[in-house]
Design an enzyme around this catalytic site. Structure first.
Site, PDB file in Angstrom:
ATOM      1  N   THR A  72       0.832  -1.074   0.000  1.00 50.66           N
ATOM      2  CA  THR A  72      -0.041  -0.116  -0.002  1.00 50.66           C
ATOM      3  C   THR A  72       0.953   1.248   0.007  1.00 50.66           C
ATOM      4  O   THR A  72       0.713   2.148  -0.694  1.00 50.66           O
ATOM      5  CB  THR A  72      -0.998  -0.020   1.398  1.00 50.66           C
ATOM      6  OG1 THR A  72      -1.875  -1.071   1.028  1.00 50.66           O
ATOM      7  CG2 THR A  72      -1.917   1.342   1.374  1.00 50.66           C
ATOM      8  N   CYS A 326      -9.569  -6.061   1.995  1.00 55.60           N
ATOM      9  CA  CYS A 326      -9.569  -4.803   2.225  1.00 55.60           C
ATOM     10  C   CYS A 326     -10.897  -4.081   2.157  1.00 55.60           C
ATOM     11  O   CYS A 326     -11.213  -2.717   2.270  1.00 55.60           O
ATOM     12  CB  CYS A 326      -8.395  -3.834   1.319  1.00 55.60           C
ATOM     13  SG  CYS A 326      -6.932  -4.723   1.240  1.00 55.60           S
TER      14      CYS A 326
HETATM   15  C1  LIG Z   1      -2.849  -6.151  -5.552  1.00 57.68           C
HETATM   16  C2  LIG Z   1      -2.609  -6.038  -4.379  1.00 57.68           C
HETATM   17  N1  LIG Z   1      -2.124  -4.727  -4.031  1.00 57.68           N
HETATM   18  C3  LIG Z   1      -1.906  -4.351  -2.824  1.00 57.68           C
HETATM   19  C4  LIG Z   1      -2.303  -5.069  -1.875  1.00 57.68           C
HETATM   20  C5  LIG Z   1      -2.027  -4.491  -0.316  1.00 57.68           C
HETATM   21  O1  LIG Z   1      -0.944  -5.085   0.188  1.00 57.68           O
HETATM   22  P1  LIG Z   1      -0.237  -4.597   1.572  1.00 57.68           P
HETATM   23  O2  LIG Z   1      -0.575  -2.887   1.837  1.00 57.68           O
HETATM   24  O3  LIG Z   1       1.032  -5.109   1.852  1.00 57.68           O
HETATM   25  O4  LIG Z   1      -1.240  -5.363   2.507  1.00 57.68           O
HETATM   26  C6  LIG Z   1      -3.102  -6.207  -1.872  1.00 57.68           C
HETATM   27  C7  LIG Z   1      -3.560  -7.105  -0.844  1.00 57.68           C
HETATM   28  N2  LIG Z   1      -4.458  -7.741  -1.069  1.00 57.68           N
HETATM   29  C8  LIG Z   1      -5.525  -8.235  -0.278  1.00 57.68           C
HETATM   30  C9  LIG Z   1      -5.521  -7.992   0.964  1.00 57.68           C
HETATM   31  O5  LIG Z   1      -6.725  -8.842   1.605  1.00 57.68           O
HETATM   32  N3  LIG Z   1      -7.204  -9.486   0.410  1.00 57.68           N
HETATM   33  C10 LIG Z   1      -6.519  -8.996  -0.611  1.00 57.68           C
HETATM   34  O6  LIG Z   1      -6.795  -9.510  -1.893  1.00 57.68           O
HETATM   35  C11 LIG Z   1      -3.193  -6.622  -3.148  1.00 57.68           C
HETATM   36  O7  LIG Z   1      -3.597  -7.783  -3.419  1.00 57.68           O
END
Ligand SMILES: Cc1ncc(COP(=O)(O)O)c(CNc2co[nH]c2=O)c1O
Length: 399
Positions: A72, A326
């Site tokens: 994120t 999310c």
């Molecule tokens: C494509 C993608 N981008 C960004 C993020 C965010 O990553 P983080 O900030 O490191 O947590 C996720 C998390 N995806 C999901 C989180 O919960 N269900 C999901 O599909 C993701 O699947």
């Protein structure tokens, strides 16, 4: 039996990763920026972890890989700093992305629109992916960035990143890919694909939550999102999270070692599960298996609300989701299914099952049994399913 099938949301930390991290909590706990031995003692381990990430992605020494707190942060960094550098500080005013990006991209783009940026949200086809010619058709001389995910967290569908990268290179437009669902799951070779920025997240490939990275091609300029200390060459300030960086390095090394073998094993279990579930009438899976990450199924079960299905599966100790955690607090229709043209009723029936290399055949057998039980129970009490005429032979298949 407990079965975890929400690995696209997050994964279990591989025990080998936990073991590798242990020393850095109470033995090698110095701040890497400190000049004394407590700090400098961590340096060899940090270098090894960075090398593990470079090797896994076939990144060159000319490239930067900057650790962040999560994908994120990585996604926000690219979008907001390109805005700062090329739109506020330049003559661009346009960003291209897709309708099906993760909320960390879509929400950042909506914020950019509030700042006056023109954002194009490209539609996807019936496979849930954007087509290269569609990207090309929207690029103008005012376009600052194209941002397209490498693989979908909802469907597992893999986007044509190589083709889009060639278009962006030809047009001289920066190209970012949210690689979270690709890195550590499918081969990612950054010498084979032209992409300027790639976001990634360790907890998607059996590393710890709270650590991610941003790949920056040729170490090109990108204003920092976080200012402060001199860490990461002033590119991302903040005390380095040594145990988590070590964990990310170990996790990506494990994920990419014998990767073809690991993918084949996961794919075989996924396909067996998918074949069994498609025996149910009025079901379909989004996207072809050939162009999908080996661990993911997004299945629609007509007449069965996704949340109701999750409830039954949860009672059977099976963890799944209707889509991105999310966005899973609200009972909205699955955005990807809407984007591929499913009607609103059908878009509320999506269930995402995402396996890992730790998923066992016994777990697959149990899931098939409990999934079919849940569908039978929920359809028996479903008013909407009763209204739907059963398709002859209960048509099922990929859409
Ligand atoms: C494509 C993608 N981008 C960004 C993020 C965010 O990553 P983080 O900030 O490191 O947590 C996720 C998390 N995806 C999901 C989180 O919960 N269900 C999901 O599909 C993701 O699947």
């Amino acid at each position: 039996m407990q079965v975890y099938l929400d690995n696209n949301a997050t994964t279990m930390c591989d025990p080998q990763v936990v073991e590798a991290m242990q020393p850095f909590f109470s033995e090698l706990y110095g701040n890497p920026s400190s000049l004394h031995k407590f700090g400098t003692a961590t340096h060899p381990y940090l270098k090894k972890a960075i090398d593990q990430v470079y090797t896994a992605l076939n990144a060159s020494d000319d490239d930067d890989i900057i650790f962040t707190s999560c994908a994120t942060e990585s996604n926000n960094w690219v979008l907001k700093s390109v805005f700062n550098d090329l739109i506020v500080g330049g003559d661009k005013d346009h960003i291209i992305t897709t309708e099906v990006e993760h909320p960390s991209v879509l929400s950042a783009c909506r914020w950019l629109e509030e700042q006056g940026v023109k954002v194009t949200y490209l539609p996807v086809n019936d496979q849930g992916i954007v087509e290269p010619h569609t990207v090309k058709s929207f690029i103008t001389d005012k376009t600052a960035l194209v941002s397209v995910m490498w693989a979908s967290n909802e469907t597992g569908m893999i986007f044509p990143i190589k083709e889009i990268g060639e278009i962006c290179k030809e047009k001289g437009v920066l190209f970012h890919s949210d690689g979270v669902q690709a890195v550590g799951k499918i081969p990612v070779d950054l010498q084979d694909v032209h992409v300027d920025f790639v976001s990634m997240s360790a907890h998607k490939f059996h590393g710890p939550k709270g650590i991610g990275a941003l790949y920056i091609k040729n170490s090109q300029p990108l204003s920092p999102l976080l200012h402060g200390g001199e860490q990461m060459g002033h590119r991302r300030s903040g005390t380095l999270n040594v145990p988590y960086i070590v964990g990310m390095g170990k996790a990506i090394e494990l994920a990419t070692t014998n990767m073809e073998e690991k993918m084949a094993s996961i794919r075989a279990k996924r396909d067996r599960l998918e074949d069994a579930l498609l025996e149910l009438s009025d079901t379909f899976v989004v996207g072809s298996r050939e162009n999908r990450t080996p661990n993911t199924i997004l299945i629609s079960i007509r007449g069965v609300e996704g949340e109701g299905m999750l409830w039954d599966l949860n009672n059977a100790m099976i963890g799944a989701s209707t889509g991105s955690a999310c966005a899973s607090e609200d009972l909205e229709a699955n955005t990807v299914m809407l984007a591929i043209g499913a009607d609103n009723e059908l878009a509320h029936t999506g269930i995402r099952l995402s396996l890992s290399r730790f998923t066992t055949d016994e777990e697959i057998d149990y899931t098939i049994e409990q999934f079919k039980k849940a569908v039978a129970r929920l359809r028996a009490i479903s008013s909407s399913f009763a209204k739907v005429q059963p398709t002859p032979g209960g048509e099922a298949g990929e859409c």
